[in-house]
Design a protein around this motif. Structure first.
Motif, mmCIF file in Angstrom:
data_model
loop_
_atom_site.group_PDB
_atom_site.id
_atom_site.type_symbol
_atom_site.label_atom_id
_atom_site.label_comp_id
_atom_site.label_asym_id
_atom_site.label_seq_id
_atom_site.Cartn_x
_atom_site.Cartn_y
_atom_site.Cartn_z
ATOM 1 N N LEU A 51 7.929 21.565 -22.091
ATOM 2 C CA LEU A 51 6.113 22.534 -22.434
ATOM 3 C C LEU A 51 6.227 24.208 -22.798
ATOM 4 C CD1 LEU A 51 3.417 21.577 -21.664
ATOM 5 C CD2 LEU A 51 3.988 22.475 -19.016
ATOM 6 N N HIS A 52 7.046 24.749 -22.218
ATOM 7 C CA HIS A 52 6.477 25.960 -21.935
ATOM 8 C C HIS A 52 7.242 26.609 -23.912
ATOM 9 C CE1 HIS A 52 7.935 27.668 -17.340
ATOM 10 N NE2 HIS A 52 6.651 26.549 -18.572
ATOM 11 N N ASN A 53 7.919 25.930 -24.588
ATOM 12 C CA ASN A 53 8.290 26.294 -26.213
ATOM 13 C C ASN A 53 7.479 25.747 -26.980
ATOM 14 O OD1 ASN A 53 11.752 26.894 -25.545
ATOM 15 N ND2 ASN A 53 12.284 25.377 -25.791
ATOM 16 N N SER A 54 7.247 24.037 -26.626
ATOM 17 C CA SER A 54 5.968 24.442 -27.208
ATOM 18 C C SER A 54 4.288 24.801 -27.558
ATOM 19 C CB SER A 54 5.127 22.584 -26.523
ATOM 20 O OG SER A 54 4.212 22.134 -27.323
ATOM 21 N N VAL A 55 4.515 25.860 -26.141
ATOM 22 C CA VAL A 55 3.145 26.201 -26.453
ATOM 23 C C VAL A 55 3.812 27.482 -26.507
ATOM 24 C CG1 VAL A 55 1.890 27.663 -24.146
ATOM 25 C CG2 VAL A 55 2.089 25.210 -24.012
ATOM 26 N N ILE A 56 4.524 28.395 -26.321
ATOM 27 C CA ILE A 56 4.925 30.058 -27.181
ATOM 28 C C ILE A 56 4.796 29.625 -29.236
ATOM 29 C CG2 ILE A 56 6.922 31.396 -27.479
ATOM 30 C CD1 ILE A 56 7.752 30.301 -25.112
ATOM 31 N N ILE A 57 5.776 28.526 -29.174
ATOM 32 C CA ILE A 57 5.917 27.839 -30.812
ATOM 33 C C ILE A 57 3.831 28.011 -31.443
ATOM 34 C CG2 ILE A 57 6.503 25.965 -32.428
ATOM 35 C CD1 ILE A 57 9.028 25.768 -30.453
ATOM 36 N N GLN A 58 3.362 27.308 -31.000
ATOM 37 C CA GLN A 58 2.041 27.147 -31.442
ATOM 38 C C GLN A 58 1.133 28.384 -31.037
ATOM 39 O OE1 GLN A 58 -0.237 23.946 -29.832
ATOM 40 N NE2 GLN A 58 2.143 22.781 -28.273
ATOM 41 N N SER A 59 1.405 29.025 -30.558
ATOM 42 C CA SER A 59 1.101 30.019 -29.750
ATOM 43 C C SER A 59 1.227 31.804 -30.519
ATOM 44 C CB SER A 59 1.130 31.321 -28.152
ATOM 45 O OG SER A 59 0.609 30.229 -27.230
ATOM 46 N N LEU A 60 2.444 31.038 -31.334
ATOM 47 C CA LEU A 60 3.418 31.487 -31.877
ATOM 48 C C LEU A 60 2.697 31.831 -33.132
ATOM 49 C CD1 LEU A 60 6.818 32.657 -30.883
ATOM 50 C CD2 LEU A 60 4.637 34.122 -31.052
ATOM 51 N N MET A 61 2.825 30.820 -33.298
ATOM 52 C CA MET A 61 1.809 30.371 -35.006
ATOM 53 C C MET A 61 0.783 30.275 -35.294
ATOM 54 S SD MET A 61 3.646 26.438 -35.351
ATOM 55 C CE MET A 61 2.252 26.091 -36.721
ATOM 56 N N ILE A 62 -0.788 30.417 -33.723
ATOM 57 C CA ILE A 62 -1.997 31.191 -34.307
ATOM 58 C C ILE A 62 -1.882 32.228 -33.983
ATOM 59 C CG2 ILE A 62 -3.831 31.263 -32.490
ATOM 60 C CD1 ILE A 62 -3.238 28.562 -31.493
ATOM 61 N N TRP A 63 -0.734 33.049 -33.682
ATOM 62 C CA TRP A 63 -0.675 34.667 -33.980
ATOM 63 C C TRP A 63 -0.295 35.007 -35.484
ATOM 64 C CZ3 TRP A 63 -3.407 38.609 -31.571
ATOM 65 C CH2 TRP A 63 -3.850 37.949 -29.805
ATOM 66 N N THR A 64 0.611 34.333 -35.398
ATOM 67 C CA THR A 64 0.843 34.823 -37.052
ATOM 68 C C THR A 64 -0.637 34.740 -38.393
ATOM 69 O OG1 THR A 64 3.157 34.296 -35.860
ATOM 70 C CG2 THR A 64 2.406 34.620 -38.485
ATOM 71 N N THR A 65 -0.536 32.906 -38.198
ATOM 72 C CA THR A 65 -1.531 33.311 -38.464
ATOM 73 C C THR A 65 -2.682 33.804 -38.386
ATOM 74 O OG1 THR A 65 -1.277 30.319 -38.300
ATOM 75 C CG2 THR A 65 -3.423 31.252 -39.616
ATOM 76 N N SER A 66 -3.459 33.911 -37.466
ATOM 77 C CA SER A 66 -4.906 35.526 -37.094
ATOM 78 C C SER A 66 -4.582 36.859 -37.885
ATOM 79 C CB SER A 66 -4.675 34.928 -36.121
ATOM 80 O OG SER A 66 -5.769 36.346 -35.866
ATOM 81 N N LEU A 67 -2.969 36.805 -37.482
ATOM 82 C CA LEU A 67 -2.066 38.414 -38.683
ATOM 83 C C LEU A 67 -2.727 38.021 -39.699
ATOM 84 C CD1 LEU A 67 -0.375 39.963 -35.543
ATOM 85 C CD2 LEU A 67 -2.747 40.285 -36.128
ATOM 86 N N VAL A 68 -2.547 37.460 -40.345
ATOM 87 C CA VAL A 68 -2.221 37.141 -41.837
ATOM 88 C C VAL A 68 -3.601 37.324 -42.477
ATOM 89 C CG1 VAL A 68 -1.518 35.225 -43.779
ATOM 90 C CG2 VAL A 68 0.487 36.388 -41.910
#
Length: 558
Positions: A51-68
């Motif tokens: 569960l934690h890995n899934s949330v972490i990966i999704q959060s990092l993808m959202i943050w990366t997309t937002s910053l790009v």
């Protein structure tokens, strides 16, 4: 406990040895927590990791997309919003901890909130909140300055409109920075498999879901709008329900521990217990109010909230200084020990006459001024007469020599006599210990000089071999029944090369130190106990002496 363990071990519901052997103990650990003490949630570490890995990966993808999508300005805005979080932590911890240093100066007790835990809200939560708000506001101003430069290049708007848009954009970045903070804690907790990482999970997912549902869009908004109050409410309710019970219990435990963590009375600073509570309060407030604070910088109620917080802090300080709210009451008493001591310690190679006095000390931090004024009986308090009780020491206490000669007999004074001392193949010394009428005693052996020891005829008391030590002393505690032995033969095996250094004009530590206890009240001790104020209660533990104690020691140069 034994009956319970025997019954549980025989349960047919326990897994067999083969099943346990085939399991991954690390991944099958249970993660469990309750919700306000009503519902229990339990799941395996394996599920928590997924569960934690899934949330972490999704959060990092959202943050990366937002910053790009946001480019360089978005990255700088994130960095400056994280700076505001750092300032929030620094200011909050500083404001709250400073109160802990002030309390011993303005209050007769450095822990005035023990009997009234609600005082913690005014004394520590209020300054921690003001510090967090002030620190984040400084970061908010820095972020606004940067965004004004960005908007001045991209937008051709009226100055008033541009200023309002900058403030709204800064507000959103602070809210998102709170989510970024909890993402970092979740990554750290998941990496080290910390069971309490579920707190970081709920504080990350719930506000992020509320923000994504009510505030965010796939494309950056050209004109940001004020954050909705519904976003804060929807994002905070679940995390508060999950963590409130844990926070309250931890706060209660810390407040309770603040009055009994001092093993040697007077050895730790008076402010230490309050500093621990203050730091805990500041940490919890910074973690749980990070989303709320982002709303306050633009809120019309900000001044009213600050004013009310200052009033709460001032009233709490006034209650402490004036004594309207006492630190201890009949229901929440201060623990004290009253001991009649007969000290026959040998010093400088010569035996001094027995010194008899009544000692009063407390493991609760703070001076005993109020108690002494209530008892009277000629007590003097200070740190100039530390008492070594073998199992612990009293660096701050009170004592009186008045009427100290009654209630004890010289026949009860224990003895430490050298029976033999030979140095053929290593120095070996035989000591005869006579505790006289006491069947409860504590013996300290100087491990800087003694390598090993044994009791002749009583080998089962202390097995031969390596001995542990604390601060250069191995301590033995003995307590027997009415017919327990009172005489012992102790064999000491000295170290071959002692490197102990003793400073000039100082008394070297003894070779042995002995305390014998008697459960007997002398007239002086009985009178002192009868005059104890109502907010005091006698407290004893396994290492504490009875109400009558004899102290003696054997010097190094026997």
């Amino acid at each position: 406990m034994l009956a319970f363990l025997l019954h549980a071990a025989a349960s047919s519901k326990l897994p067999t040895g083969n099943v346990i052997k085939g399991q991954n103990s690390e991944q099958d650990k249970a993660v469990y927590f309750d919700i306000l003490g009503t519902y229990m949630v339990v799941y395996r570490q394996r599920f928590a990791t997924l569960l934690h890995n899934s949330v972490i990966i999704q959060s990092l993808m959202i943050w990366t997309t937002s910053l790009v999508m946001g480019g360089f300005p978005a990255a700088v805005s994130l960095a400056l919003s994280c700076l505001s979080l750092v300032l929030m932590w620094v200011f909050s911890l500083s404001f709250s901890a400073s109160v802990a240093f002030i309390l011993p100066v303005i209050s007769p007790s450095p822990v005035p909130y023990v009997a009234s835990p609600w005082l913690v809200v005014g004394l520590f939560v209020a300054p921690a909140f003001l510090g967090a708000l002030a620190g984040q506001y400084v970061g908010f101003l820095i972020l606004q300055t940067y965004l004004s430069n960005v908007y001045s290049k991209r937008e051709r708007l009226l100055p008033a409109t541009r200023a309002e848009l900058i403030r709204l954009e800064a507000e959103r970045w602070l809210f998102k920075a709170g989510s970024f903070q909890w993402l970092l804690f979740l990554i750290i907790g998941n990496y080290y498999k910390i069971g309490s990482s579920y707190l970081a999970l709920v504080w990350l997912v719930s506000p992020a879901f509320a923000y994504g549902l009510l505030e965010a869009t796939l494309t950056p908004a050209r004109f940001p709008k004020p954050l909705k109050l519904a976003t804060l409410l929807m994002g905070s309710i679940v995390p508060l329900l999950v963590s409130a019970g844990t926070i309250i219990r931890l706060a209660s435990s810390l407040i309770g521990s603040a009055v009994r963590f001092d093993r040697n009375p007077g050895s730790t600073p008076e402010w230490l217990g309050s500093v621990i509570v203050a730091v805990f309060v500041a940490i919890i407030l910074c973690l749980t109010s990070v989303y709320l604070l982002s709303y306050l910088h633009l809120s019309e109620a900000k001044r009213s909230i600050i004013f009310a917080t200052c009033i709460l802090f001032g009233l709490s300080l006034a209650a402490v200084v004036s004594g309207i709210v006492p630190p201890f009451t009949d229901l929440t008493a201060r623990t004290v020990n009253v001991v009649h001591i007969v000290d026959t310690t040998e010093k400088y190679g010569g035996r001094q006459d027995p010194v008899s006095y009544v000692s009063l000390f407390s493991t609760t931090p703070g001076k005993l001024t109020r108690e002494i004024e209530h008892i009277k009986e000629g007590f003097t308090c200070g740190r100039d007469k530390p008492i070594d009780y073998v199992t612990f020491s009293v660096d701050y206490g009170c004592w009186t020599h008045e009427d100290g000669e009654d209630g004890w007999d010289e026949s009860d004074i224990p003895s430490l006599l050298v029976d033999s001392d030979v140095s053929s193949n290593g120095r070996i010394t035989n000591i005869l210990i006579d505790t006289k009428g006491s069947t409860r005693w504590s013996l300290g052996i100087n491990t800087d000089e003694i390598e090993d020891f044994k009791f002749k005829g009583e080998e089962e008391l202390v097995p031969i071999g390596d001995k542990s030590s604390v601060d250069g002393w191995h301590t033995i505690q003995f307590s027997g029944g009415r017919d327990a032995p009172r005489s012992f033969a102790l064999t000491l095996f000295w170290k071959k090369n002692s490197t102990r250094l003793v400073e000039a004009n100082t008394v070297p530590p003894p070779l042995l130190k002995l305390r014998t206890d008697f459960n007997r009240l002398t007239p002086k001790a009985k009178r002192v106990i009868s005059k104890l104020p109502s907010w005091c209660a006698l407290f004893g533990k396994s290492t504490s002496p009875f109400t009558l104690a004899f102290l003696t020691a054997l010097p190094i140069n026997i």
